[in-house]
Design an enzyme around this catalytic site. Sequence first.
Site, mmCIF file in Angstrom:
data_model
loop_
_atom_site.group_PDB
_atom_site.id
_atom_site.type_symbol
_atom_site.label_atom_id
_atom_site.label_comp_id
_atom_site.label_asym_id
_atom_site.label_seq_id
_atom_site.Cartn_x
_atom_site.Cartn_y
_atom_site.Cartn_z
ATOM 1 N N GLY A 181 1.817 -36.292 -54.205
ATOM 2 C CA GLY A 181 1.982 -35.167 -53.298
ATOM 3 C C GLY A 181 0.717 -34.866 -52.500
ATOM 4 O O GLY A 181 0.779 -34.544 -51.317
ATOM 5 N N THR A 182 -0.424 -34.998 -53.142
ATOM 6 C CA THR A 182 -1.693 -34.676 -52.470
ATOM 7 C C THR A 182 -1.896 -35.561 -51.244
ATOM 8 O O THR A 182 -2.224 -35.082 -50.155
ATOM 9 C CB THR A 182 -2.869 -34.852 -53.464
ATOM 10 O OG1 THR A 182 -2.629 -34.002 -54.585
ATOM 11 C CG2 THR A 182 -4.193 -34.505 -52.822
ATOM 12 N N ASN A 237 4.038 -23.417 -56.777
ATOM 13 C CA ASN A 237 3.852 -24.013 -58.106
ATOM 14 C C ASN A 237 3.345 -23.027 -59.145
ATOM 15 O O ASN A 237 3.477 -23.261 -60.336
ATOM 16 C CB ASN A 237 2.901 -25.217 -58.029
ATOM 17 C CG ASN A 237 1.613 -24.899 -57.302
ATOM 18 O OD1 ASN A 237 1.628 -24.410 -56.174
ATOM 19 N ND2 ASN A 237 0.496 -25.174 -57.939
ATOM 20 N N GLN A 251 7.433 -29.228 -55.990
ATOM 21 C CA GLN A 251 8.026 -28.532 -57.146
ATOM 22 C C GLN A 251 9.549 -28.486 -57.098
ATOM 23 O O GLN A 251 10.178 -28.094 -58.085
ATOM 24 C CB GLN A 251 7.476 -27.101 -57.250
ATOM 25 C CG GLN A 251 5.999 -27.026 -57.612
ATOM 26 C CD GLN A 251 5.701 -27.502 -59.038
ATOM 27 O OE1 GLN A 251 6.573 -27.519 -59.909
ATOM 28 N NE2 GLN A 251 4.469 -27.912 -59.283
ATOM 29 N N SER A 285 6.495 -35.754 -55.305
ATOM 30 C CA SER A 285 5.685 -36.427 -56.319
ATOM 31 C C SER A 285 6.529 -36.696 -57.565
ATOM 32 O O SER A 285 7.131 -35.767 -58.119
ATOM 33 C CB SER A 285 4.502 -35.514 -56.663
ATOM 34 O OG SER A 285 3.708 -36.106 -57.645
ATOM 35 N N ALA A 286 6.551 -37.959 -58.006
ATOM 36 C CA ALA A 286 7.478 -38.356 -59.081
ATOM 37 C C ALA A 286 7.189 -37.680 -60.417
ATOM 38 O O ALA A 286 8.103 -37.409 -61.187
ATOM 39 C CB ALA A 286 7.430 -39.882 -59.258
ATOM 40 N N HIS A 287 5.897 -37.403 -60.711
ATOM 41 C CA HIS A 287 5.593 -36.899 -62.062
ATOM 42 C C HIS A 287 6.056 -35.464 -62.275
ATOM 43 O O HIS A 287 5.992 -34.954 -63.388
ATOM 44 C CB HIS A 287 4.109 -37.086 -62.409
ATOM 45 C CG HIS A 287 3.152 -36.170 -61.729
ATOM 46 N ND1 HIS A 287 2.632 -35.061 -62.352
ATOM 47 C CD2 HIS A 287 2.590 -36.190 -60.495
ATOM 48 C CE1 HIS A 287 1.782 -34.445 -61.529
ATOM 49 N NE2 HIS A 287 1.752 -35.118 -60.389
ATOM 50 N N THR A 300 -1.885 -52.455 -51.649
ATOM 51 C CA THR A 300 -0.845 -53.148 -52.419
ATOM 52 C C THR A 300 0.033 -52.128 -53.134
ATOM 53 O O THR A 300 -0.465 -51.166 -53.722
ATOM 54 C CB THR A 300 -1.492 -54.118 -53.426
ATOM 55 O OG1 THR A 300 -2.297 -55.034 -52.678
ATOM 56 C CG2 THR A 300 -0.450 -54.890 -54.215
ATOM 57 N N CYS A 313 -6.641 -22.972 -62.911
ATOM 58 C CA CYS A 313 -7.283 -21.928 -63.686
ATOM 59 C C CYS A 313 -7.314 -22.357 -65.140
ATOM 60 O O CYS A 313 -6.297 -22.714 -65.709
ATOM 61 C CB CYS A 313 -6.477 -20.650 -63.543
ATOM 62 S SG CYS A 313 -7.094 -19.320 -64.525
HETATM 63 N N1 PLP Z 1 1.866 -29.773 -54.178
HETATM 64 C C1 PLP Z 1 2.290 -28.972 -55.173
HETATM 65 C C2 PLP Z 1 3.115 -27.781 -54.863
HETATM 66 C C3 PLP Z 1 1.968 -29.282 -56.502
HETATM 67 O O1 PLP Z 1 2.390 -28.485 -57.484
HETATM 68 C C4 PLP Z 1 1.178 -30.433 -56.754
HETATM 69 C C5 PLP Z 1 0.756 -30.752 -58.137
HETATM 70 O O2 PLP Z 1 0.333 -29.879 -58.885
HETATM 71 C C6 PLP Z 1 0.776 -31.225 -55.672
HETATM 72 C C7 PLP Z 1 1.135 -30.868 -54.408
HETATM 73 C C8 PLP Z 1 -0.034 -32.468 -55.879
HETATM 74 O O3 PLP Z 1 0.803 -33.535 -56.254
HETATM 75 P P1 PLP Z 1 0.180 -34.840 -56.955
HETATM 76 O O4 PLP Z 1 -0.186 -34.453 -58.328
HETATM 77 O O5 PLP Z 1 1.285 -35.845 -56.912
HETATM 78 O O6 PLP Z 1 -0.971 -35.269 -56.109
#
Ligand code: PLP
Length: 384
Positions: A71-72, A151, A179, A199-201, A237, A327
Amino acid sequence: MRHIYLDNAATTPIDPEVVQAMMPYLTDHFGNPSAIHGFGRRTRAAVEKARRKVAELLHCAPGEIVFTSGGTEADNMVLHCAVRDLGVEHIITSPIEHHAVELTAHAIGRNGDAQVHWVKLDAVGRPDLKHLEELLAAHPKALVSLMHANNEIGTRIDLQAVGELCHRYGALFHSDTVQTMGHYPFDLSTLPVDFLSASAHKFHGPKGIGFLYMRSGAVLKPLILGGSQERNTRAGTENIYGMVGLAKALELCCRDMDEHQHHIQGLKDRMMRRLKEEIPGVGFNGDTSTDSLYTVLNVRFPDDGKGEMLIYNLDIEGIACSGGSACSSGSNAGSHVMHALYPERPGANIRFSFSRYNTADEVEHVVGVLKRIFVPVPAAQAVR
Ligand code: PLP
């Protein structure tokens, strides 16, 4: 000791079926998808199959899905590349976005690449649409970036309404759906969004893999250079087993979504009800209506000093929860979300976040432990 995991907004346990789907690509099928030989063709086919599956589940074209490291990266790519490639001069966002958006917006503003505007929020963190409209009217060539659900506090916005408003003013609309992906249905054939990050995790897939949805009319050039992977939009890759795992995880989420939602909403409702019954002075942060994200409950415990070390004390009891995304103590000092919404609110603010693997019995156990911490047993009862 019993271990209870209520930090699913931080990350979720991987589904065993997902691991099973990934295994062949961790063992037998190791070829580089860019290679022209059979080893490479096999993994190339797996990558494209994963992309087609994600597109099918979200009702978009496979070419609109770009796999990223999470996601980042997807958030960073949208903000940086929309300014660089699509003539965006204004970014309109909110102070309670994930740092991946918020800090990126600050950096872009500081560099002078675009002007950043912060939309006002209501008491539970929803954007003030009247203010958003004023910002849109005053600032053409804008990208709006507002997360689907927060989140930390679980407040969820109406993507349809915000997207329509943005498009009425010719602005591009990005939403961080990290989320909510896998937890709500998305029909991208009708939803008025230009970019989504996922984001898959966060939906029982592996870490280190996510995707960016990029509408075909709003194509960004790569943020990461060095190869022609991801149809020339993201070099490097491919994380093949990650992509396979992501697609499988999303498939499982979409298959049983109603059942999961019903179960998890039940846990959240139970936790709210039982906390109110057992702990005087308890409150909740953000939206707690059924419009809010059903996996997240942010609880405000009484300001009686016992909240100070709450996360640590719960951890000693085998209970995992969190105080917000960044936090580490029981106080709200580290959370920019709490700071933006509730600067004066005392007490320990703790996020409990649920998944399909949690049970009502776990909720009862956690409430029991919290009661022991917050509600002293009268002396006469204690000696008996
Ligand atoms: N955006 C939100 C709302 C999230 O909760 C998170 C992860 O905590 C991220 C982005 C970041 O995702 P990733 O961990 O896949 O980089």
